[in-house]
Design an enzyme around this catalytic site. Structure first.
Site, PDB file in Angstrom:
ATOM      1  N   SER A 187       0.833  -1.200   0.000  1.00 31.99           N
ATOM      2  CA  SER A 187       0.000   0.000   0.000  1.00 31.99           C
ATOM      3  C   SER A 187       0.866   1.248   0.000  1.00 31.99           C
ATOM      4  O   SER A 187       0.567   2.228  -0.684  1.00 31.99           O
ATOM      5  CB  SER A 187      -0.925   0.000   1.222  1.00 31.99           C
ATOM      6  OG  SER A 187      -1.667   1.191   1.299  1.00 31.99           O
ATOM      7  N   TRP A 190       2.344   1.664  -3.407  1.00 34.70           N
ATOM      8  CA  TRP A 190       1.298   2.115  -4.328  1.00 34.70           C
ATOM      9  C   TRP A 190       1.211   3.634  -4.340  1.00 34.70           C
ATOM     10  O   TRP A 190       0.935   4.243  -5.383  1.00 34.70           O
ATOM     11  CB  TRP A 190      -0.049   1.514  -3.902  1.00 34.70           C
ATOM     12  CG  TRP A 190      -1.201   1.910  -4.773  1.00 34.70           C
ATOM     13  CD1 TRP A 190      -1.612   1.327  -5.933  1.00 34.70           C
ATOM     14  CD2 TRP A 190      -2.104   3.004  -4.556  1.00 34.70           C
ATOM     15  NE1 TRP A 190      -2.700   1.978  -6.444  1.00 34.70           N
ATOM     16  CE2 TRP A 190      -3.027   3.012  -5.628  1.00 34.70           C
ATOM     17  CE3 TRP A 190      -2.216   3.980  -3.567  1.00 34.70           C
ATOM     18  CZ2 TRP A 190      -4.041   3.947  -5.721  1.00 34.70           C
ATOM     19  CZ3 TRP A 190      -3.230   4.917  -3.657  1.00 34.70           C
ATOM     20  CH2 TRP A 190      -4.139   4.887  -4.724  1.00 34.70           C
ATOM     21  N   HIS A 191       1.468   4.263  -3.188  1.00 38.97           N
ATOM     22  CA  HIS A 191       1.378   5.716  -3.113  1.00 38.97           C
ATOM     23  C   HIS A 191       2.586   6.405  -3.729  1.00 38.97           C
ATOM     24  O   HIS A 191       2.501   7.580  -4.107  1.00 38.97           O
ATOM     25  CB  HIS A 191       1.230   6.168  -1.655  1.00 38.97           C
ATOM     26  CG  HIS A 191      -0.132   5.921  -1.089  1.00 38.97           C
ATOM     27  ND1 HIS A 191      -0.502   4.728  -0.511  1.00 38.97           N
ATOM     28  CD2 HIS A 191      -1.228   6.716  -1.024  1.00 38.97           C
ATOM     29  CE1 HIS A 191      -1.762   4.805  -0.105  1.00 38.97           C
ATOM     30  NE2 HIS A 191      -2.229   5.995  -0.408  1.00 38.97           N
ATOM     31  N   GLY A 192       3.707   5.729  -3.834  1.00 43.31           N
ATOM     32  CA  GLY A 192       4.869   6.357  -4.443  1.00 43.31           C
ATOM     33  C   GLY A 192       6.145   5.584  -4.174  1.00 43.31           C
ATOM     34  O   GLY A 192       6.273   4.901  -3.149  1.00 43.31           O
ATOM     35  N   PHE A 355      -1.001  10.346  -6.946  1.00 41.13           N
ATOM     36  CA  PHE A 355      -0.800   8.914  -6.800  1.00 41.13           C
ATOM     37  C   PHE A 355      -1.398   8.148  -7.971  1.00 41.13           C
ATOM     38  O   PHE A 355      -1.658   6.981  -7.850  1.00 41.13           O
ATOM     39  CB  PHE A 355      -1.401   8.419  -5.484  1.00 41.13           C
ATOM     40  CG  PHE A 355      -0.875   9.166  -4.290  1.00 41.13           C
ATOM     41  CD1 PHE A 355       0.484   9.373  -4.145  1.00 41.13           C
ATOM     42  CD2 PHE A 355      -1.726   9.685  -3.329  1.00 41.13           C
ATOM     43  CE1 PHE A 355       0.994  10.068  -3.045  1.00 41.13           C
ATOM     44  CE2 PHE A 355      -1.250  10.381  -2.242  1.00 41.13           C
ATOM     45  CZ  PHE A 355       0.118  10.570  -2.110  1.00 41.13           C
TER      46      PHE A 355
END
Length: 355
Positions: A187, A190-192, A355
């Site tokens: 997770s 996934w954001h960066g 994102f």
């Protein structure tokens, strides 16, 4: 990916109509930043002929107005205050670092949930119902509950497509802990592609593992009365979430650790200089108008009062039953609050667009 996985698993029949499929993929209200819909919810609605429905339009416009209030009046008003500290953390002491972190907790919630409300509202105006993406997350009494209320479409996506296939909680404790850490590390990624996001995800994995151990050991936070216990648990959960947000917001891991290591510094010095207006203006995030800062804080209080009222699902029904002049007075007051206190001079894009 949701569509492909659901079709592969046999949970969703493949869509043969190219136009319907294209509309599902490109459905503009939620295409950019969610909520992340499942085909079982959207595709049947796209096959249904939509006609004008007054209740859908009213409910949709209410959601959109509420979303604009959270985004423009709260999130965009808090943004420069948070940016001034997190952009140059070494120029500030503990009180400002703590205040900026708490304000960012509300900024990111109002920014993203505001977008989600606008997305849900615009879809509802056209007759489509998207899944709820936020459910008063800062009223959560533990981290597990927080992730049932925050970015629900993403948390359930990782649950269904990563956590459960790994074995979920039907495995030994050590494997369950591994599954939790893996899901939240993913997770974060996934954001960066930044270690700050990885650490943020790892922290939430650690929180959930500690909660798992506490449940297994049947540990209780306190023997206080139920109401006091609830307040303490909500406060603890908010503090843990806000602490993790430091890594999410910081420009680098070094900045994050600097902020954490200086959260307790300068409190006595700040207290001794509170009577100095210039010190308050430059060191307590009041570089903008003090009145507008106060307005943002009052808007947060108003938002949380509304969230408290939303505990009872019947409040919306009671509101719809009120006379027209009462309902429209509320609408006009809401619009005026947005126009008068919204941060229109410094517009900013939605945080989750990156994102």
């Amino acid at each position: 990916m949701s569509y492909t996985i659901e079709v592969y698993r046999g949970n969703q029949r493949a869509e043969r109509h190219l136009g319907i499929y294209a509309l599902y993929v490109l459905f503009y209200p939620q295409m950019v930043a969610g909520p992340i819909e499942r085909p079982q919810n959207i595709l049947p609605q796209l096959h249904t002929r939509q006609v004008f429905n007054y209740e859908n339009v009213v409910r949709g416009l209410q959601l959109m107005a509420w979303g604009f209030f959270k985004k423009i009046v709260i999130a965009d008003r808090l943004s420069p205050m948070v940016d001034s500290v997190y952009g140059h953390p070494k120029q500030f002491m503990g009180p400002s670092l703590v205040l900026a972190t708490v304000l960012f907790s509300f900024q990111i919630f109002c920014d993203f949930s505001g977008y989600s409300d606008i997305a849900l509202g615009s879809a509802r105006v056209m007759g489509y119902k998207l899944m709820t993406n936020f459910d008063r997350p800062y009223f959560s009494k533990n981290i597990t509950e927080f992730w049932r209320r925050w970015h629900i479409s993403l948390s359930t996506w990782f649950r269904d497509y990563v956590y459960i296939p790994l074995g979920g909680n039907r495995v030994p404790m050590w494997r369950q802990a591994f599954n939790l850490f893996l899901v939240f590390m993913l997770s974060g990624i996934w954001h960066g592609a930044n270690w700050t996001f990885v650490i943020w995800g790892g922290l939430h994995g650690l929180y959930l593992f500690v909660e798992l151990l506490a449940r297994r050991g049947k540990k209780q936070l306190t023997s206080s009365p139920v109401f006091i216990k609830k307040i303490l648990r909500i406060g603890l959960t908010f503090s843990l979430v806000s602490f993790a947000w430091i890594f999410f917001r910081a420009s680098s891991v070094q900045d994050a650790f600097y902020i954490i290591s200086h959260l307790t510094t300068g409190w006595q010095y700040t207290w001794n200089h509170l009577s100095n207006p210039e010190f308050v203006r430059t060191h307590l995030l009041l570089k903008e108008s003090k009145q507008l800062f106060t307005a943002a804080l009052l808007a947060i209080v108003l938002m949380e009062v509304v969230h408290y009222l939303q505990r009872n699902p019947s409040w919306q029904t009671r509101f719809r039953m009120q006379p027209t002049w009462i309902r429209w007075s509320v609408y006009y007051v809401g619009i005026l609050l947005i126009l008068l206190f919204g941060a229109f001079n410094k517009p900013s894009q939605f945080i989750y667009f990156q994102f």
